[in-house]
Design a protein around this motif. Structure first.
Motif, PDB file in Angstrom:
ATOM      1  N   UNK A 143      -3.686  14.672   1.503  1.00 24.66           N
ATOM      2  CA  UNK A 143      -4.820  15.460   1.992  1.00 24.66           C
ATOM      3  C   UNK A 143      -4.408  16.864   2.395  1.00 24.66           C
ATOM      4  N   UNK A 144      -3.140  17.027   2.736  1.00 27.00           N
ATOM      5  CA  UNK A 144      -2.563  18.329   3.062  1.00 27.00           C
ATOM      6  C   UNK A 144      -1.283  18.457   2.251  1.00 27.00           C
ATOM      7  N   UNK A 145      -1.043  19.606   1.619  1.00 27.51           N
ATOM      8  CA  UNK A 145       0.159  19.746   0.801  1.00 27.51           C
ATOM      9  C   UNK A 145       1.427  19.439   1.595  1.00 27.51           C
ATOM     10  N   UNK A 146       2.262  18.582   1.039  1.00 30.94           N
ATOM     11  CA  UNK A 146       3.553  18.241   1.636  1.00 30.94           C
ATOM     12  C   UNK A 146       4.466  17.814   0.503  1.00 30.94           C
ATOM     13  N   UNK A 147       5.683  18.312   0.512  1.00 30.99           N
ATOM     14  CA  UNK A 147       6.628  18.023  -0.557  1.00 30.99           C
ATOM     15  C   UNK A 147       6.929  16.539  -0.639  1.00 30.99           C
ATOM     16  N   UNK A 148       6.881  15.981  -1.843  1.00 30.17           N
ATOM     17  CA  UNK A 148       7.091  14.549  -2.029  1.00 30.17           C
ATOM     18  C   UNK A 148       8.525  14.142  -1.730  1.00 30.17           C
ATOM     19  N   UNK A 149       9.457  15.060  -1.897  1.00 25.68           N
ATOM     20  CA  UNK A 149      10.865  14.766  -1.662  1.00 25.68           C
ATOM     21  C   UNK A 149      11.346  15.549  -0.449  1.00 25.68           C
ATOM     22  N   UNK A 150      12.222  14.940   0.336  1.00 23.32           N
ATOM     23  CA  UNK A 150      12.736  15.592   1.543  1.00 23.32           C
ATOM     24  C   UNK A 150      13.628  16.778   1.182  1.00 23.32           C
ATOM     25  N   UNK A 151      13.610  17.806   2.039  1.00 22.82           N
ATOM     26  CA  UNK A 151      14.599  18.875   1.941  1.00 22.82           C
ATOM     27  C   UNK A 151      15.884  18.364   2.582  1.00 22.82           C
ATOM     28  N   UNK A 152      17.007  18.620   1.957  1.00 25.87           N
ATOM     29  CA  UNK A 152      18.281  18.105   2.452  1.00 25.87           C
ATOM     30  C   UNK A 152      19.307  19.218   2.540  1.00 25.87           C
ATOM     31  N   UNK A 153      20.078  19.223   3.618  1.00 27.36           N
ATOM     32  CA  UNK A 153      21.114  20.229   3.820  1.00 27.36           C
ATOM     33  C   UNK A 153      20.606  21.379   4.676  1.00 27.36           C
ATOM     34  N   UNK A 154      21.499  21.945   5.480  1.00 28.59           N
ATOM     35  CA  UNK A 154      21.111  22.967   6.451  1.00 28.59           C
ATOM     36  C   UNK A 154      20.445  24.175   5.802  1.00 28.59           C
ATOM     37  N   UNK A 155      20.992  24.650   4.709  1.00 26.66           N
ATOM     38  CA  UNK A 155      20.445  25.864   4.094  1.00 26.66           C
ATOM     39  C   UNK A 155      19.048  25.608   3.536  1.00 26.66           C
ATOM     40  N   UNK A 156      18.884  24.504   2.813  1.00 30.72           N
ATOM     41  CA  UNK A 156      17.573  24.188   2.235  1.00 30.72           C
ATOM     42  C   UNK A 156      16.527  23.990   3.323  1.00 30.72           C
ATOM     43  N   UNK A 157      16.893  23.291   4.387  1.00 34.23           N
ATOM     44  CA  UNK A 157      15.955  23.048   5.482  1.00 34.23           C
ATOM     45  C   UNK A 157      15.619  24.361   6.194  1.00 34.23           C
ATOM     46  N   UNK A 158      16.621  25.196   6.423  1.00 35.77           N
ATOM     47  CA  UNK A 158      16.390  26.475   7.099  1.00 35.77           C
ATOM     48  C   UNK A 158      15.445  27.363   6.298  1.00 35.77           C
ATOM     49  N   UNK A 159      15.631  27.413   4.999  1.00 36.74           N
ATOM     50  CA  UNK A 159      14.745  28.235   4.154  1.00 36.74           C
ATOM     51  C   UNK A 159      13.317  27.708   4.202  1.00 36.74           C
ATOM     52  N   UNK A 160      13.172  26.387   4.188  1.00 34.81           N
ATOM     53  CA  UNK A 160      11.832  25.807   4.257  1.00 34.81           C
ATOM     54  C   UNK A 160      11.171  26.136   5.594  1.00 34.81           C
ATOM     55  N   UNK A 161      11.899  25.978   6.679  1.00 31.90           N
ATOM     56  CA  UNK A 161      11.332  26.245   8.003  1.00 31.90           C
ATOM     57  C   UNK A 161      10.989  27.720   8.177  1.00 31.90           C
ATOM     58  N   UNK A 216       0.829  -1.213   0.000  1.00 35.39           N
ATOM     59  CA  UNK A 216       0.000   0.000   0.000  1.00 35.39           C
ATOM     60  C   UNK A 216       0.860   1.259   0.000  1.00 35.39           C
ATOM     61  N   UNK A 217       1.980   1.217   0.690  1.00 31.65           N
ATOM     62  CA  UNK A 217       2.815   2.411   0.791  1.00 31.65           C
ATOM     63  C   UNK A 217       3.522   2.739  -0.508  1.00 31.65           C
ATOM     64  N   UNK A 218       3.577   1.768  -1.411  1.00 32.62           N
ATOM     65  CA  UNK A 218       4.143   2.054  -2.731  1.00 32.62           C
ATOM     66  C   UNK A 218       3.262   3.013  -3.505  1.00 32.62           C
ATOM     67  N   UNK A 219       1.962   3.050  -3.177  1.00 34.74           N
ATOM     68  CA  UNK A 219       1.036   3.964  -3.856  1.00 34.74           C
ATOM     69  C   UNK A 219       0.639   5.132  -2.966  1.00 34.74           C
ATOM     70  N   UNK A 220       1.267   5.234  -1.782  1.00 33.22           N
ATOM     71  CA  UNK A 220       0.960   6.322  -0.854  1.00 33.22           C
ATOM     72  C   UNK A 220       1.376   7.646  -1.481  1.00 33.22           C
ATOM     73  N   UNK A 221       0.577   8.677  -1.291  1.00 35.40           N
ATOM     74  CA  UNK A 221       0.881   9.983  -1.874  1.00 35.40           C
ATOM     75  C   UNK A 221       1.934  10.678  -1.023  1.00 35.40           C
ATOM     76  N   UNK A 222       3.120  10.898  -1.592  1.00 36.93           N
ATOM     77  CA  UNK A 222       4.186  11.586  -0.880  1.00 36.93           C
ATOM     78  C   UNK A 222       4.911  10.666   0.099  1.00 36.93           C
TER      79      UNK A 222
END
Length: 314
Positions: free
Chosen positions: A212-230, A76-82
């Motif tokens: 059901x709630x917008x969430x990026x399908x791919x993880x943010x990686x690296x301090x700068x990218x994560x900081x900008x997202x937060x 089931x998780x193979x078809x999970x959204x995100x």
């Protein structure tokens, strides 16, 4: 054969332990409840007078139900959204189970629940039964219909996989909470630099919206990218308020024994941000915003004394 009140009481005495086992195995409170209920139906259908050790019988039935569930869940998780993340449990939830030893606390930590997803169903079962509930290998072997030697080998592999994913040393609870409070101050400052200083260089941020709630399908990686997202996550905006139905109250609390940030709108938990704090800084944010995985947290929140919010977001 109809159960007597004594038979029902014997099951209910075991229910908290069964739920705690099922939650660690499945990573889902709702699925754990379903597995325990199915175990009760099996108990109801058997001749309980012929069951020599009810606790062992119930554990075996539950564990095998969960193993079957894990096999189908992977498909089931193979078809999970995100991204798929476990369902977080707030402090005091009885489904968290025993927390007397370091192994028990670690086995239900959010970071380890995520790592357990990498294990095979058998590895996960042996790890949970041994590390979290201290079952001897002899009994684990009977539960899983394997040899004691196989149980020991499986545990060795499982612990190796978990250890490989947790190379850093974590800090104590008080220090972790201070780091989370510093993070919230930095996140609401509107600046990226203070956030970057709190993160490890390889920090990640993962969100589970379940489609059901917008969430990026791919993880943010690296301090700068994560900081900008937060920084963006905590920047006020009408679209965000409309999405969650208001301006969330933000609390610093604990989930799965670790530091967490909880966002609440009109008594409804709309997000739980689990923060993995290490000696080097914040290594990971795992944000659960799928409303299906926040229903139990909302009920727990309503029943607990959580104090005043730190601030209102958005």
């Amino acid at each position: 054969m109809a159960l007597t009140m004594s038979d029902v009481d014997r099951f209910e005495t075991s229910r908290p332990r069964l739920e705690a086992i099922a939650y660690r195995l499945l990573g889902s409170a709702s699925e754990a409840e379903d597995a325990v209920q199915e175990t009760f139906l099996r108990w109801q259908a058997t001749d309980v007078d012929r069951v020599e050790v009810p606790e062992a019988w119930l554990t075996k039935v539950l564990t095998n139900l969960c193993l079957n569930q894990l096999t189908s869940a992977r498909a089931r998780r193979e078809t999970y959204v995100g991204q798929w993340l476990p369902e977080p449990l707030l402090a005091g939830d009885p489904m968290l189970g025993p927390a007397d030893t370091a192994e028990q606390r670690e086995s239900v930590s959010y970071a380890v629940l995520v790592l357990l997803e990498r294990l095979s169903p058998a590895e996960r079962a042996v790890y949970v039964l041994r590390e979290a509930f201290d079952y001897p290998h002899r009994e684990i072997a009977r539960i899983l219909d394997i040899s004691e030697a196989a149980s020991q080998q499986i545990l060795h592999r499982a612990k190796k996989h978990v250890a490989e994913g947790r190379a850093r040393t974590e800090v104590d609870e008080a220090a972790a909470r201070r780091v989370v409070e510093e993070f919230l101050t930095a996140a609401t400052s509107g600046r990226t630099e203070p956030l970057v200083r709190l993160l490890t260089a390889d920090a990640i941020s993962i969100g589970d919206g379940g489609g059901k709630v917008p969430a990026r399908a791919k993880a943010f990686e690296g301090a700068v990218a994560v900081a900008k997202f937060m920084r963006g996550l905590f920047t006020p905006g009408k679209a965000k308020r409309d999405l969650v139905g208001g301006s969330p109250e933000v609390h610093a609390t604990t989930a799965n024994g670790g530091p967490a940030v909880v966002a609440v709108v009109d008594g409804r938990v709309v997000g739980i941000l689990c923060v993995e704090v290490t000696a080097e800084g914040i290594a990971a944010f795992r944000n659960q915003v799928n409303p299906d995985k926040l229903e139990r947290a909302t009920r727990r929140w309503a029943a607990a004394d959580h104090g005043a919010p730190l601030f209102r977001a958005f």
